[in-house]
Each structure stands twice: as C-alpha cells, then as structure tokens.
Enzyme design. Structure first.
Site, PDB file in Angstrom:
ATOM      1  N   ASN A  23      39.671  26.303  46.810  1.00  0.00           N
ATOM      2  CA  ASN A  23      38.992  26.604  45.548  1.00  0.00           C
ATOM      3  C   ASN A  23      39.900  27.193  44.477  1.00  0.00           C
ATOM      4  O   ASN A  23      39.550  27.189  43.300  1.00  0.00           O
ATOM      5  CB  ASN A  23      37.843  27.584  45.892  1.00  0.00           C
TER       6      ASN A  23
ATOM      7  N   TYR B 289      44.529  19.974  33.372  1.00  0.00           N
ATOM      8  CA  TYR B 289      43.382  20.366  34.210  1.00  0.00           C
ATOM      9  C   TYR B 289      42.562  19.135  34.585  1.00  0.00           C
ATOM     10  O   TYR B 289      42.203  18.935  35.746  1.00  0.00           O
ATOM     11  CB  TYR B 289      42.537  21.370  33.423  1.00  0.00           C
TER      12      TYR B 289
ATOM     13  N   THR C  98      31.927  32.732  35.483  1.00  0.00           N
ATOM     14  CA  THR C  98      32.945  33.392  36.307  1.00  0.00           C
ATOM     15  C   THR C  98      33.964  34.006  35.348  1.00  0.00           C
ATOM     16  O   THR C  98      33.937  33.719  34.145  1.00  0.00           O
ATOM     17  CB  THR C  98      33.691  32.362  37.182  1.00  0.00           C
TER      18      THR C  98
HETATM   19  P1  NAD Z   1      38.371  32.546  38.646  1.00  0.00           P
HETATM   20  O1  NAD Z   1      39.529  32.602  37.718  1.00  0.00           O
HETATM   21  O2  NAD Z   1      37.329  33.583  38.605  1.00  0.00           O
HETATM   22  O3  NAD Z   1      38.887  32.413  40.151  1.00  0.00           O
HETATM   23  C1  NAD Z   1      40.010  31.647  40.500  1.00  0.00           C
HETATM   24  C2  NAD Z   1      40.777  32.395  41.572  1.00  0.00           C
HETATM   25  O4  NAD Z   1      41.918  31.589  41.946  1.00  0.00           O
HETATM   26  C3  NAD Z   1      41.346  33.734  41.071  1.00  0.00           C
HETATM   27  O5  NAD Z   1      41.007  34.769  41.970  1.00  0.00           O
HETATM   28  C4  NAD Z   1      42.836  33.507  41.018  1.00  0.00           C
HETATM   29  O6  NAD Z   1      43.606  34.659  41.272  1.00  0.00           O
HETATM   30  C5  NAD Z   1      43.014  32.458  42.114  1.00  0.00           C
HETATM   31  N1  NAD Z   1      44.289  31.740  41.983  1.00  0.00           N
HETATM   32  C6  NAD Z   1      44.856  31.257  40.862  1.00  0.00           C
HETATM   33  N2  NAD Z   1      46.038  30.678  41.143  1.00  0.00           N
HETATM   34  C7  NAD Z   1      46.215  30.812  42.484  1.00  0.00           C
HETATM   35  C8  NAD Z   1      47.238  30.422  43.375  1.00  0.00           C
HETATM   36  N3  NAD Z   1      48.355  29.801  42.947  1.00  0.00           N
HETATM   37  N4  NAD Z   1      47.086  30.687  44.698  1.00  0.00           N
HETATM   38  C9  NAD Z   1      45.989  31.333  45.143  1.00  0.00           C
HETATM   39  N5  NAD Z   1      44.990  31.730  44.342  1.00  0.00           N
HETATM   40  C10 NAD Z   1      45.101  31.475  43.024  1.00  0.00           C
HETATM   41  O7  NAD Z   1      37.712  31.113  38.373  1.00  0.00           O
HETATM   42  P2  NAD Z   1      36.457  30.337  38.987  1.00  0.00           P
HETATM   43  O8  NAD Z   1      35.696  29.860  37.837  1.00  0.00           O
HETATM   44  O9  NAD Z   1      35.806  31.070  40.092  1.00  0.00           O
HETATM   45  O10 NAD Z   1      37.264  29.076  39.551  1.00  0.00           O
HETATM   46  C11 NAD Z   1      37.218  28.629  40.887  1.00  0.00           C
HETATM   47  C12 NAD Z   1      37.489  27.146  40.896  1.00  0.00           C
HETATM   48  O11 NAD Z   1      36.430  26.472  40.217  1.00  0.00           O
HETATM   49  C13 NAD Z   1      38.763  26.711  40.181  1.00  0.00           C
HETATM   50  O12 NAD Z   1      39.392  25.678  40.922  1.00  0.00           O
HETATM   51  C14 NAD Z   1      38.257  26.167  38.858  1.00  0.00           C
HETATM   52  O13 NAD Z   1      39.129  25.221  38.307  1.00  0.00           O
HETATM   53  C15 NAD Z   1      36.945  25.569  39.276  1.00  0.00           C
HETATM   54  N6  NAD Z   1      35.941  25.341  38.226  1.00  0.00           N
HETATM   55  C16 NAD Z   1      35.477  26.388  37.467  1.00  0.00           C
HETATM   56  C17 NAD Z   1      34.457  26.135  36.542  1.00  0.00           C
HETATM   57  C18 NAD Z   1      33.810  27.245  35.729  1.00  0.00           C
HETATM   58  O14 NAD Z   1      33.022  26.957  34.817  1.00  0.00           O
HETATM   59  N7  NAD Z   1      34.054  28.498  36.014  1.00  0.00           N
HETATM   60  C19 NAD Z   1      33.967  24.838  36.378  1.00  0.00           C
HETATM   61  C20 NAD Z   1      34.485  23.810  37.154  1.00  0.00           C
HETATM   62  C21 NAD Z   1      35.471  24.088  38.083  1.00  0.00           C
END
Ligand code: NAD
Length: 258
Positions: free
Chosen positions: A91, A157, A192
C-alpha cells in the site's frame, strides 16, 4: 484475537498512516498478526500501539519499499517472528509533484516510479517467494482510480498506478495455480493525510471534492481496509487479477449536465 484470520500473518506497507494504518487495524481485528512497514518510524510505532491497544499483535519494521534489501529483510523478519506469511497489503505510495508531463524532472519521475511501482513489484516478489513455500496466500496492491483512468497533472503517479494494475494481472496469472491470489484495490478520493496534502488543508477545496463524488463525500480509510480484508478472505476465494475500484461511484461515468 480470535477471528477469520486467527493464526495467520499479514504484512502491510505504508502502515504508518491513512489506509495502511486502517488496514493493519482491520487485519488485527480479524485475528491476524500484523507486520507494520513504513519509512516513518513514529507513525509505524503508533500503529503498533493502536493494534496492541485493541488486543492485537503487531510489529513495526522500518522499510523503504523501493529498496530490495529492505523489502527482503521485511519478509525475512515477518517469517522469523511469526513463522509464516499469509496476506500482504502493498500500500505504500507517494503522490509526487503536481505538474504536467513536460514539466516533470527525470529525478521526480524516477522517485515516484521507484516507490509506487518498483516498490510494489519488490514486495510481491519476496512475498511470493515465501507464500510459495507455504502453498498459498493472498496479496492486495493499492493502485488508484488513477490506475484505471487518466489523472491530469499526475503523470508519474498515473503511469505507476496503471503499472500496478498491469503487474497485478500478470502476477495473478503466474501464481494462480500456486494458490496465491493477487488483486488490486483502486481507491477514489479518500480522506487521508495524502488527500489532505493535495487539497492543501483548504475547506473550500475539500467541499468541492466531496461535491464531485457521486456519493457526495470522500471515502474513509476504513472503507478501503474492509475491501482489502475481504479480498484476502475466503469469501473472495474465486477473485484474482482484479483491479477493484472502491471509489464511491466516481468512475461510473458523468452525471447528466456535466
Ligand atoms: P498516506 O500518505 O497517508 O500514507 C502513505 C504511507 O506510505 C505513509 O505512511 C508513508 O510514510 C508511506 N511511504 C511512503 N513512501 C514509502 C516508502 N518508500 N516505503 C515505505 N513506506 C512509504 O496516504 P494514503 O492516502 O493512505 O495512501 C495509501 C495508498 O493509497 C498510496 O499508495 C496512495 O497512492 C493510494 N491512494 C490514495 C488515495 C487517496 O485519496 N488518499 C486515492 C487512491 C490511491
């Protein structure tokens, strides 16, 4: 904790925050022991505390998913500590710079691809090597609706998330007969820390984003975590290679008049 995943072990990357934290808590609620992986130590340790406070069992392993040696060490630690690996939620992700394609620097392009695509591949690779020795497992990768449709000003992305969807399908075919199911969850707009960064903490932008959603609101991390748990569960035993949109209807089409 007793539950459908009792005696099982799950790894969640990006579990210091947002959807990863919610997923770690949901796996633990279902009885799995959870390995919390993230680059952020304080947040990862806080997730472990939250799991423990809820009666679960978790361990934090600082891991940069874009580094092969760290991902290998993560899976080795999971197996050394808990004896096996049954589920993985790959994730971890970053949004990258918001800019059109021609303005992207090579460095930023590579950074986003390294974490969001290569990171998922490295996780799948080492998870499969372990799951194969156990006769099966279930993996869920976090892609995005940006893995299913274009997302203006997020070229790296969007490319990375489309890559995650393609990788999920290819790997699902390769390991289906080994008993390993591999799916992707494609969230829409979810509240988030990443989403907060993108809206710049502006309540007006947040309200606009909510209004754009067919359900009239952004999703919660818990709503995504429930789908991840379901995809790993026996209830989804005939589901593999699926990029599953969990987007409040966002990709269903345009509303009349728009
Ligand atoms: P977030 O930023 O709250 O959490 C992402 C986590 O990933 C963070 O804790 C960060 O420290 C960790 N991270 C970043 N780079 C890293 C690395 N190299 N190694 C290990 N950990 C790492 O964001 P979120 O919204 O919870 O995102 C989770 C996933 O969902 C991501 O892949 C994001 O692209 C995806 N996503 C988010 C949304 C949204 O609307 N929030 C929508 C679609 C997809």
């Amino acid at each position: 904790m007793a539950g459908q995943f009792s005696g099982k072990v799950a790894v969640v990357t990006g579990a210091a925050s947002g959807m990863g934290r919610a997923s770690a808590l949901a796996f633990a609620r279902e009885g799995a022991k959870v390995i919390v992986a993230d680059v952020v130590v304080a947040g990862g340790e806080e997730t472990v505390r939250m799991v423990t406070a809820a009666g679960g069992d978790a361990l934090f392993v600082k891991t940069d998913v874009s580094k092969a040696a760290e991902v290998k060490a993560l899976i080795d630690k999971a197996v050394a500590t808990y004896g096996r690996l049954d589920y993985a939620h790959n994730n971890a992700g970053i949004e990258g710079t918001v800019a059109p394609t021609a303005d992207y620097t090579e460095e930023e392009w590579q950074r986003v691809l390294n974490v969001n695509l290569t990171g998922v591949w490295l996780c799948i690779k080492y998870e499969i090597l372990q799951m194969r020795t156990q006769g099966g497992g279930a993996i869920v990768n976090t892609a995005s609706i940006a893995g299913l449709t274009g997302f203006e000003n997020f070229p790296a992305y969007t490319a990375a998330k489309h890559g995650v969807v393609g990788l999920t399908k290819a790997a699902a075919l390769e390991y289906a007969k080994a008993g390993i199911r591999i799916n992707a969850v494609c969230p829409g707009a979810v509240r988030t820390p990443m989403n907060e960064r993108l809206i710049g903490g502006d309540p007006k932008v947040a309200a606009q984003m909510d209004a754009m959603q067919p359900l009239g609101r952004r999703g919660t991390s818990e709503e995504i975590a429930e789908v991840v748990v379901w995809l790993c569960s026996r209830a989804a035993s005939f589901v593999t290679g699926l990029p599953m949109a969990v987007d409040g209807g966002m990709l269903s089409g345009m509303k009349a008049g728009e």
